[in-house]
Write a protein that holds these residues in place. Structure first.
Motif, mmCIF file in Angstrom:
data_model
loop_
_atom_site.group_PDB
_atom_site.id
_atom_site.type_symbol
_atom_site.label_atom_id
_atom_site.label_comp_id
_atom_site.label_asym_id
_atom_site.label_seq_id
_atom_site.Cartn_x
_atom_site.Cartn_y
_atom_site.Cartn_z
ATOM 1 N N ARG A 261 0.844 -1.183 0.000
ATOM 2 C CA ARG A 261 0.000 0.000 0.000
ATOM 3 C C ARG A 261 0.889 1.247 0.000
ATOM 4 O O ARG A 261 1.855 1.342 0.756
ATOM 5 C CB ARG A 261 -0.901 -0.002 1.240
ATOM 6 C CG ARG A 261 -1.861 -1.166 1.290
ATOM 7 C CD ARG A 261 -2.736 -1.077 2.516
ATOM 8 N NE ARG A 261 -3.530 0.153 2.505
ATOM 9 C CZ ARG A 261 -4.367 0.508 3.484
ATOM 10 N NH1 ARG A 261 -4.492 -0.278 4.550
ATOM 11 N NH2 ARG A 261 -5.042 1.636 3.395
ATOM 12 N N GLY A 263 0.901 5.754 -0.473
ATOM 13 C CA GLY A 263 0.109 6.956 -0.298
ATOM 14 C C GLY A 263 -0.316 7.572 -1.636
ATOM 15 O O GLY A 263 0.216 7.255 -2.704
ATOM 16 N N GLN A 264 -1.308 8.501 -1.618
ATOM 17 C CA GLN A 264 -1.820 9.147 -2.829
ATOM 18 C C GLN A 264 -0.799 10.164 -3.354
ATOM 19 O O GLN A 264 -0.283 10.984 -2.596
ATOM 20 C CB GLN A 264 -3.139 9.852 -2.524
ATOM 21 C CG GLN A 264 -3.808 10.439 -3.743
ATOM 22 C CD GLN A 264 -5.133 11.078 -3.398
ATOM 23 O OE1 GLN A 264 -5.505 11.112 -2.239
ATOM 24 N NE2 GLN A 264 -5.833 11.582 -4.397
ATOM 25 N N GLY A 265 -0.534 10.108 -4.669
ATOM 26 C CA GLY A 265 0.437 11.018 -5.287
ATOM 27 C C GLY A 265 -0.169 12.378 -5.632
ATOM 28 O O GLY A 265 -1.340 12.650 -5.337
ATOM 29 N N LEU A 267 -1.993 15.449 -7.741
ATOM 30 C CA LEU A 267 -3.084 15.454 -8.715
ATOM 31 C C LEU A 267 -2.593 16.002 -10.057
ATOM 32 O O LEU A 267 -1.728 16.882 -10.127
ATOM 33 C CB LEU A 267 -4.240 16.305 -8.198
ATOM 34 C CG LEU A 267 -4.877 15.845 -6.865
ATOM 35 C CD1 LEU A 267 -5.980 16.816 -6.460
ATOM 36 C CD2 LEU A 267 -5.416 14.439 -6.982
ATOM 37 N N SER A 268 -3.228 15.472 -11.082
ATOM 38 C CA SER A 268 -2.927 15.995 -12.427
ATOM 39 C C SER A 268 -3.715 17.284 -12.662
ATOM 40 O O SER A 268 -4.543 17.685 -11.844
ATOM 41 C CB SER A 268 -3.275 14.942 -13.477
ATOM 42 O OG SER A 268 -4.659 14.645 -13.420
ATOM 43 N N GLU A 271 -7.466 16.609 -12.838
ATOM 44 C CA GLU A 271 -8.033 16.328 -11.522
ATOM 45 C C GLU A 271 -8.145 17.598 -10.690
ATOM 46 O O GLU A 271 -9.125 17.796 -9.966
ATOM 47 C CB GLU A 271 -7.161 15.301 -10.793
ATOM 48 C CG GLU A 271 -7.211 13.915 -11.439
ATOM 49 C CD GLU A 271 -6.239 12.940 -10.802
ATOM 50 O OE1 GLU A 271 -6.376 11.731 -11.043
ATOM 51 O OE2 GLU A 271 -5.341 13.383 -10.052
ATOM 52 N N ARG A 275 -11.618 19.248 -9.312
ATOM 53 C CA ARG A 275 -11.757 19.564 -7.890
ATOM 54 C C ARG A 275 -12.229 20.986 -7.691
ATOM 55 O O ARG A 275 -13.115 21.261 -6.878
ATOM 56 C CB ARG A 275 -10.412 19.341 -7.200
ATOM 57 C CG ARG A 275 -10.444 19.574 -5.701
ATOM 58 C CD ARG A 275 -9.056 19.537 -5.131
ATOM 59 N NE ARG A 275 -8.250 20.613 -5.712
ATOM 60 C CZ ARG A 275 -6.941 20.792 -5.450
ATOM 61 N NH1 ARG A 275 -6.314 19.949 -4.642
ATOM 62 N NH2 ARG A 275 -6.269 21.776 -6.025
#
Length: 294
Positions: A261, A263-265, A267-268, A271, A275
Motif C-alpha cells: 500500500r 500513499g496518494q500522489g 493530482l494531475s 483532476e 476539484r
C-alpha cells in the motif's frame, strides 16, 4: 398310705423335679439388637461421658462424643456385638472423636467451659488439659480407667515402650505441678472424684438409636443424590461432546505477490480542474434543470 402310693408320689415328685431342672437348664431368651445396645449404653455411657470430660474439659463435647460413638456402634452393631470387648470399641471411638483437632474450628467450642469450683480440682484439670493429647489419653486409660499397660497400648495404637514413656512423662508433669499426686493410687482417686463431681448426663438409648438411624438415612440420601448428579453430568458431557476430530485452524501465513500500500500522489491538471469545479458548485447539488426555449 400304701407303698404303691408312696412310690407313685415319689415318681410324681421325681418327674416334677426333672421338669424344673430342665426348665432351669434352658438357655435364657436372647436379647434383640436394640435391647443389647440399650444394655451396653446404660452400662457404659455414664462413665464414658465423665472420662471424655476429663479428656477434653468440655461438657457438651463430652456428651456429643459419647453419643457419636454409640451412634456409630449402632450403625455397625453386627460388628460390635461380636467384638470381644464392645465397651473398649465404643471408648476408642469416643476418645477419637473427642480429641479431633477439627473441633477448634467450631464456633461453639472456641470458648472454654467455666472452670471447676473446687480449687484443687481446678488445678488438676488445668494440668490435665496442658498435657499433649496422647499423654492425656494414656494417663486417663491407665490411672483413670484402670487398664494395664498392654491394653492401654492397644487402645492408643502405640507400642508398649512408647505407652510407658508417655505415662511417665504425664505423671512427671502432674507431679511437678501437684506434688501430692505423686502416688498413682492417690491420682486415681482424684481423677475419679473430679469426674464424679460434674453433673454430666447422657442421652437416653432410644434417642441415640433414633439419631443414628436418622444420620444414616441422611448420608445415604446424600450419597444417592451425589451419584445421580454425577451420572447426569457424565450423560450431559457425553451428549454435548464432539463425535469426530476437528483439526485446529492453522496459523496465518504471509501471502506473496501483493503490492504494498502506497500513499496518494500529486493530482494531475485535469483532476485539479475537476476539484475546483466541484468546490464552486452548490453544496446542495446542481441547480434544477429547466427546458430552454429555442
Amino acid at each position: 398310705m400304701t407303698r404303691d402310693q408312696v412310690a407313685q408320689g415319689a415318681g410324681a415328685t421325681g418327674e416334677l423335679t426333672a421338669a424344673q431342672q430342665e426348665h432351669e437348664e434352658l438357655p435364657a431368651t436372647p436379647l434383640t439388637p436394640a435391647q443389647a445396645f440399650d444394655a451396653l449404653y446404660t452400662f457404659c455411657a455414664p462413665a464414658l461421658v465423665r472420662q471424655t470430660y476429663l479428656l477434653t474439659g468440655r461438657r457438651e463435647l463430652a456428651r456429643e462424643s459419647v453419643e457419636r460413638a454409640f451412634q456409630l456402634a449402632w450403625q455397625r452393631w453386627p460388628e460390635v456385638a461380636v467384638d470381644r470387648d464392645p465397651a473398649s470399641w465404643v471408648r476408642i471411638m469416643a476418645y477419637e472423636y473427642a480429641l479431633s483437632p477439627w473441633h477448634r474450628l467450631r464456633p461453639r467450642h472456641r470458648n472454654p467451659d467455666p472452670p471447676v469450683a473446687d480449687p484443687p480440682d481446678r488445678a488438676l484439670m488445668a494440668v490435665l488439659l496442658k498435657l499433649p493429647p496422647p499423654q492425656r489419653r494414656t494417663l486417663l486409660l491407665y490411672d483413670g480407667v484402670g487398664l494395664d499397660l498392654p491394653e492401654t497400648a492397644a487402645e492408643t495404637e502405640a507400642s508398649t515402650p512408647a505407652t510407658a514413656y508417655r505415662l511417665m512423662n504425664a505423671r512427671a508433669a502432674i507431679t511437678a505441678r501437684l506434688p501430692d499426686l505423686a502416688d498413682p493410687s492417690e491420682l486415681h482417686e482424684r481423677l475419679a472424684l473430679l469426674a464424679s463431681t460434674q453433673r454430666l448426663r447422657a442421652a437416653q438409648p432410644p434417642a441415640v438409636r433414633t439419631g443414628s438411624e436418622r444420620r444414616a438415612r441422611f448420608w445415604t440420601r446424600a450419597a444417592i443424590a451425589f451419584t445421580v448428579a454425577l451420572i447426569g453430568t457424565t450423560a450431559l458431557t457425553l451428549r454435548t461432546a464432539p463425535t469426530h476430530y476437528e483439526p485446529p485452524v492453522p496459523p496465518g501465513a504471509e501471502v506473496q505477490g501483493v503490492p504494498p500500500r502506497v500513499g496518494q500522489g500529486p493530482l494531475s491538471e485535469a483532476e485539479e480542474s475537476l476539484r475546483d469545479k466541484l468546490r464552486e458548485s452548490m453544496l446542495s447539488g446542481p441547480e434544477r434543470l429547466a427546458p430552454v426555449g429555442r
